[in-house]
Scaffold this active site. Sequence first.
Site: not given
Lengths: 375, 389
Positions: B129-130, B134, B245, B339, B342, B369
């Site tokens: 929800e808004p 977490s 999940e 990278q 390039g 995380s």
Amino acid sequence: MDFKLTAEQEKLRKSLSEFCAAEIGPRAAEVDEKAEFPAENWKKLAEQGVMALTVPEQYGGAGKDLATALTAISVIAEHCASTAEVVATSMLCAGKAIEIYGSEQLKGRILPELAKGCEIGALAVSEPGAGSDVSAIKTTAEKCGEEYILKGEKSYITNATVADGIVTLTKTGDSFTVFAAPKFAAGICVGAPARTLGMRGAVAANISFNDVNLGDNNILGGYGNGLAVIADIFDYVRLNVCAVANGISVAAYNVAKNHAETRESFGKPLAAHQIVAFRVTDMHVDADVSRMLMYNAAWKKQNGEKCAPFVALAKVSASDTAIKNSDRCMKVLASAGLSADSPAQRIYRDARLMEIAGGTNDILRQIIARDQLEL
Amino acid sequence: MEFSINEEQQAFMKSVFNFSKNEIYPLMEEFEKKGEFCWEAWKKMGEFGMMALPFPEEYGGANAGVLTTCLGMEALTRGGASGGLTLSWGAHTILCGVPIWLIGNEEQKKKYLPGIASGEKLGGFGLTEPNAGSDAASVQTTAVKKGDKYILNGTKMFITNGPIASQFVVIAVTDKKAGHFGISAFIVDADAPGFSIGKELDKMGNRTSTTSELIFEDCEVPAANLLGPEGMGFVVVGKTILEYERSCLLAAGLGGMENTLDESIKYAKERVQFNRPIAQFQAIQEKIANMKIAVEGARMALYRVAWMKDNNIPAMLEACLAKLFMSEVGLKVADDGVQIHGGYGYMREYPVERNYRDVKLGTIGAGTSEVQRQVIGKMLLKTKKKGAK
């Protein structure tokens, strides 16, 4: 797919853990300080049958697989990395070379002694002018009639001061040949122990071969096949580094965890502070992934699959993690970790060898990349 | 220990990879640019059987097991399916389908699973929800029972497949005083009275999946659509889907990393600078090596969770560990990929550019995380003072 140890391996892991906690761990600081071969630890582990693990049963060994041996080495390294290193060098580096490439006569004489722990092996490849660049070695074995005369110098050889036998790579004309040299052979001279940053109990020294006479029977894997033999043995060397490094990573985690749970600051254990808890968590995460990579590489090696890049990446992961974890451990312990009485500083010093031994991580990354890029 | 993938699984991966490369990848660039869901790709995936993988055969599923489901999704992404498409697959198959399969009653399973397994009835999942990300237990959407209906009020945020799904599994509070045990799960049809879709959200990556708010204004949901026991929604749904999940959904992440590595290898061998392919430069080789190390580590972490789930071994710690490790190293792999390319890597037409944007969701979605570290740390460490209970 199966990610668990067999019941037998699990049993060994548990009993060896208990044994090492009681007998090996308490002596780790002393081993480090004395910077001598840990003879007492060696004897006790031999009594436990550790040296016999990978030796085939017909030669008095237990005939266990690679995963079992690596499990044992990791457990020992959790308590004393130097001790694990000397065991692994003898059992997995020298021992495997003899077992796989030795003549029947050589195997019959040496393997039972290695299995009992009555003899100690060493592997001598690096030289003052040739480390990762193996084919640049200068030690020669010149054929004279029935005999070969070895000349040259090997450097940083673990177990050199105590070894009864030395497996070594020589140049034989345009090709390379591996020999197993008995320590008592005339002309073998072992230098002074190297003074090292860490792993001080896994004493390293230089070995010079001054016109050492060896016979056909001392050749491992046939004349001229040295590079192929050593490439195969390097897989074992690197897996042994994986096992020691993973043990070091777990040791660092255990020390950090214990400190975080018992030391209090701001009225609560360090472990209740998010940054500390996360740091210790990351230590577990990285150690756990490296451990799986080791078993995966060992499984490939055991089953004769193409494994060099997988062994290389497991070794890079394990040694990078050992260094990272030993650093994180120092951060968790702060001042306490700097004390000579703390295992943290020893773990920190021991970890450094892991990214160097068995081929530097720089060279191993090249092996991985060349395989990926088909160069 | 034993680390092999059997021949059947290998063949399956190969066929999914080829399917993805030939049928799905060519569609991606256009829809990525438009930021639109690609129904054509979705239909093809459904026909190929990708949405059926984990479900039992009696509901139209393939009963493939968790590891095989993971291998399939890994191969799909490696073949070039975009992160958005596989995210839609995850919201549909894992977040909507799996809880209905594992918690739902027979009637609910019969009603919903065949449409989910075929892909025809697109699904979604509404928890965030808004003001509850977490801290998922702080959801504010309420469900009040009235006769044979529940009346839902509230707003859900960042809902994958929001604008296009036919049904959602929605988490709402049924008893505020009961905390974790006062939160329930519902199956809400998109045509339920009082249900509407908020504005579609414009995202950094995973742009081929659509995302929006879900708005519940006195939304009427039949009591028969209560999923699991009242008050147990958060606990049961959480337990059921979290490990799925953090395995099946992650598999697409592994495939994405492999795709970046494959593309980077190809490019490094083709691109000539200073009279030689850049693959011959050590600095490029080192990046390739580091990418490969990360891929193999992630593979171990993922396959272990899948193996544990297939063997009914609780895998919460291992699942969080896999999610944390994979998403963190994934960032670096994606970065190295760009990278190596390039300037070309910065251009939208190159898959590594898309992968770079897609991969960031990994450290945020399905628990950041930081939340993973929090959960793992709680399992590993004693944080109570000595003598305290």
